[in-house]
Scaffold this active site. Structure first.
Site, PDB file in Angstrom:
ATOM      1  CG  HIS A  98     -75.866  14.919 -49.646  1.00  0.00           C
ATOM      2  ND1 HIS A  98     -75.840  16.186 -50.154  1.00  0.00           N
ATOM      3  CD2 HIS A  98     -76.947  14.311 -50.189  1.00  0.00           C
ATOM      4  CE1 HIS A  98     -76.882  16.355 -50.955  1.00  0.00           C
ATOM      5  NE2 HIS A  98     -77.563  15.236 -51.012  1.00  0.00           N
TER       6      HIS A  98
HETATM    7  C1  UD1 Z   1     -81.623  12.104 -49.915  1.00  0.00           C
HETATM    8  C2  UD1 Z   1     -82.069  12.250 -51.363  1.00  0.00           C
HETATM    9  C3  UD1 Z   1     -81.256  13.340 -52.038  1.00  0.00           C
HETATM   10  C4  UD1 Z   1     -81.299  14.631 -51.226  1.00  0.00           C
HETATM   11  C5  UD1 Z   1     -80.843  14.347 -49.784  1.00  0.00           C
HETATM   12  C6  UD1 Z   1     -80.889  15.576 -48.918  1.00  0.00           C
HETATM   13  C7  UD1 Z   1     -82.858  10.147 -52.371  1.00  0.00           C
HETATM   14  C8  UD1 Z   1     -82.566   9.085 -53.355  1.00  0.00           C
HETATM   15  N1  UD1 Z   1     -81.880  11.015 -52.109  1.00  0.00           N
HETATM   16  O1  UD1 Z   1     -80.265  11.648 -49.947  1.00  0.00           O
HETATM   17  O2  UD1 Z   1     -81.779  13.583 -53.318  1.00  0.00           O
HETATM   18  O3  UD1 Z   1     -80.437  15.593 -51.815  1.00  0.00           O
HETATM   19  O4  UD1 Z   1     -81.697  13.333 -49.229  1.00  0.00           O
HETATM   20  O5  UD1 Z   1     -80.291  15.364 -47.680  1.00  0.00           O
HETATM   21  O6  UD1 Z   1     -83.952  10.210 -51.851  1.00  0.00           O
HETATM   22  N2  UD1 Z   1     -78.970   8.844 -42.684  1.00  0.00           N
HETATM   23  C9  UD1 Z   1     -78.872   8.904 -41.312  1.00  0.00           C
HETATM   24  N3  UD1 Z   1     -79.784   9.668 -40.647  1.00  0.00           N
HETATM   25  C10 UD1 Z   1     -80.783  10.334 -41.279  1.00  0.00           C
HETATM   26  C11 UD1 Z   1     -80.872  10.234 -42.677  1.00  0.00           C
HETATM   27  C12 UD1 Z   1     -79.961   9.491 -43.368  1.00  0.00           C
HETATM   28  O7  UD1 Z   1     -77.983   8.337 -40.698  1.00  0.00           O
HETATM   29  O8  UD1 Z   1     -81.574  11.018 -40.614  1.00  0.00           O
HETATM   30  C13 UD1 Z   1     -77.952   8.047 -43.430  1.00  0.00           C
HETATM   31  C14 UD1 Z   1     -78.283   6.592 -43.536  1.00  0.00           C
HETATM   32  O9  UD1 Z   1     -77.089   5.874 -43.446  1.00  0.00           O
HETATM   33  C15 UD1 Z   1     -78.808   6.442 -44.924  1.00  0.00           C
HETATM   34  C16 UD1 Z   1     -78.012   7.475 -45.668  1.00  0.00           C
HETATM   35  O10 UD1 Z   1     -77.826   8.544 -44.728  1.00  0.00           O
HETATM   36  O11 UD1 Z   1     -78.655   5.166 -45.431  1.00  0.00           O
HETATM   37  C17 UD1 Z   1     -78.680   7.995 -46.891  1.00  0.00           C
HETATM   38  O12 UD1 Z   1     -79.946   8.529 -46.588  1.00  0.00           O
HETATM   39  P1  UD1 Z   1     -81.071   8.610 -47.743  1.00  0.00           P
HETATM   40  O13 UD1 Z   1     -82.254   9.305 -47.229  1.00  0.00           O
HETATM   41  O14 UD1 Z   1     -81.268   7.290 -48.388  1.00  0.00           O
HETATM   42  O15 UD1 Z   1     -80.421   9.508 -48.869  1.00  0.00           O
HETATM   43  P2  UD1 Z   1     -79.647  10.874 -48.712  1.00  0.00           P
HETATM   44  O16 UD1 Z   1     -78.240  10.596 -48.999  1.00  0.00           O
HETATM   45  O17 UD1 Z   1     -79.957  11.621 -47.469  1.00  0.00           O
END
Ligand code: UD1
Length: 381
Positions: free
Chosen positions: A218
């Site tokens: 991820h």
């Molecule tokens: C975040 C953390 C990472 C952690 C991870 C655990 C930061 C910078 N990163 O990464 O350190 O290891 O969480 O999972 O905070 N999305 C969805 N649904 C959700 C959540 C996310 O569709 O419920 C998608 C969205 O497109 C979003 C992308 O995932 O833009 C990234 O989500 P984000 O929370 O920004 O970072 P993670 O990659 O989950």
């Protein structure tokens, strides 16, 4: 003692369960925990499922920030957290790990002088192109009580000038650092006693005990970079000729597979009956998937560690790790996203199965230790 706990991303929801449990077990009515969910993770299977499964108290506040660029997401959180801190006036804010929710909590709290407790302090990848590395450094340097899960984390803080023998009162300018073990180890020990009877994921996916590899991806350095993502999946396709690979997909990865994979790699996955792509797993499902696998490939910080907790070798799909001990003990190999290195590491662990997993994450009682330190610092009865 009033505590505001900030959660937002999937692993933080799970981590928070250990301290909430320690507070409940203490039977101390003078401790009140207020839970704030930033809404960084919002999908049902990235958030809600953990509250239900792990019996975590419902959040008192939800900021519903959702997905956005780093600046927008973090900015919205800072605003919301500041408002809550001003209203609630807690003795401490508790922050976990290194996500944007952690960073937002640190900035909001430090500016209005709310003492910060940072759980999972001191970890460093020494790679500042990771958003998490910036988040960790800022949070550590704004904190009053810092709890490191490993000896290396403690050493990193010493190297950055944190003192080890200072006396209280502890403040942002006179912080206390403690090596207490890993709160996730507490949780894995606690919940692994319950998981087997609570999920049928192994049967549902038709898996054999020690008959498959578990993989997760991820991290943005892999998902957002087409070269890296293709190289990793090329390795998976090769390896799947010999073994089953189960891959619970983070929503980020699911979206980017469609955009970033080359046509032949996409077809390679579709034509590999041994590659099983699934929805994100609940924590109980993840514990069972980890426990029954024979090897784990991951770019997640949490999952590489859980591999170690369950005595499984790990292939770390990153160029470096904050959990250096698991590599030093020979139980994990760093491969980055290089196809050849991933395949070579898989072959290595086929020949040599690690059996020695020394205790480097504490004794499973980190949460109780942290709570006691907070009580001592706030001097409540
Ligand atoms: C975040 C953390 C990472 C952690 C991870 C655990 C930061 C910078 N990163 O990464 O350190 O290891 O969480 O999972 O905070 N999305 C969805 N649904 C959700 C959540 C996310 O569709 O419920 C998608 C969205 O497109 C979003 C992308 O995932 O833009 C990234 O989500 P984000 O929370 O920004 O970072 P993670 O990659 O989950």
């Amino acid at each position: 003692m009033k505590i505001v706990t900030i959660i937002g991303a999937r692993p933080q929801i799970i981590k928070a369960a250990a301290l909430s449990r320690a507070i409940k077990d203490s039977g101390n009515d003078n401790i009140k925990e207020i839970i704030v969910h930033t809404g960084q993770h919002y999908d049902e299977n990235m958030s809600q499922v953990f509250f239900e499964e792990l019996h975590i108290p419902r959040p008192d506040y939800n900021l519903h920030v959702g997905s956005a660029s780093h600046g927008t997401q973090t900015g919205k959180m800072i605003e919301g957290i500041e408002r809550i801190l001003l209203d609630e006036k807690p003795d401490f804010i508790v922050l976990y790990g290194d996500t944007n929710s952690t960073l937002a909590g640190a900035i909001a709290a430090a500016k209005i002088h709310t003492p910060i407790v940072h759980i999972e302090a001191g970890l460093r990848s020494f790679n500042k192109s990771m958003p998490e590395e910036i988040n960790r450094i800022v949070c550590d340097h704004c904190s009053t009580l810092l709890f490191t899960p490993t000896a290396t984390g403690y050493k990193n803080l010493q190297n950055e000038g944190f003192e080890t023998c200072n006396k209280g009162p502890y403040t942002i300018d006179n912080p206390k650092i403690c090596h207490c073990g890993d709160i996730m180890y507490d949780n894995s020990l606690f919940f692994s006693k319950q998981s087997a009877g609570r999920t049928n994921i192994i049967r549902k996916l038709d898996l054999e005990d020690k008959g498959y590899v578990l993989a997760t991806i991820h991290r943005d350095s892999n998902t957002d970079n087409p070269e890296h993502l293709n190289a990793i999946f090329e390795a998976f396709i090769q390896i799947s000729k010999d073994t089953e690979i189960v891959i619970p997909l983070h929503p980020r990865t699911a979206k980017l597979l469609k955009v970033n994979l080359r046509k032949e790699i996409r077809e390679g996955i579709e034509n590999s009956p041994n590659i099983k792509l699934t929805d994100p797993a609940s924590f109980f499902e993840m514990i069972e998937l980890e426990r029954h696998s024979y090897l784990i490939m991951t770019d997640s910080g949490g999952v590489q560690k859980e591999a170690y907790f369950f005595n499984k070798p790990a292939i770390i799909l990153r160029p470096e790790t904050e959990w250096v001990e698991i590599v030093e003990t020979g139980n994990a190999i760093l491969t980055g996203s290089c196809t050849e290195k991933i395949i070579a590491a898989w072959q290595h662990f086929h020949k040599i199965t690690p059996t020695d997993f020394p205790e480097i994450f504490g004794n499973g009682k980190a949460a109780a230790f942290i709570l006691q330190e907070m009580i001592n610092t706030s001097s409540i009865p």
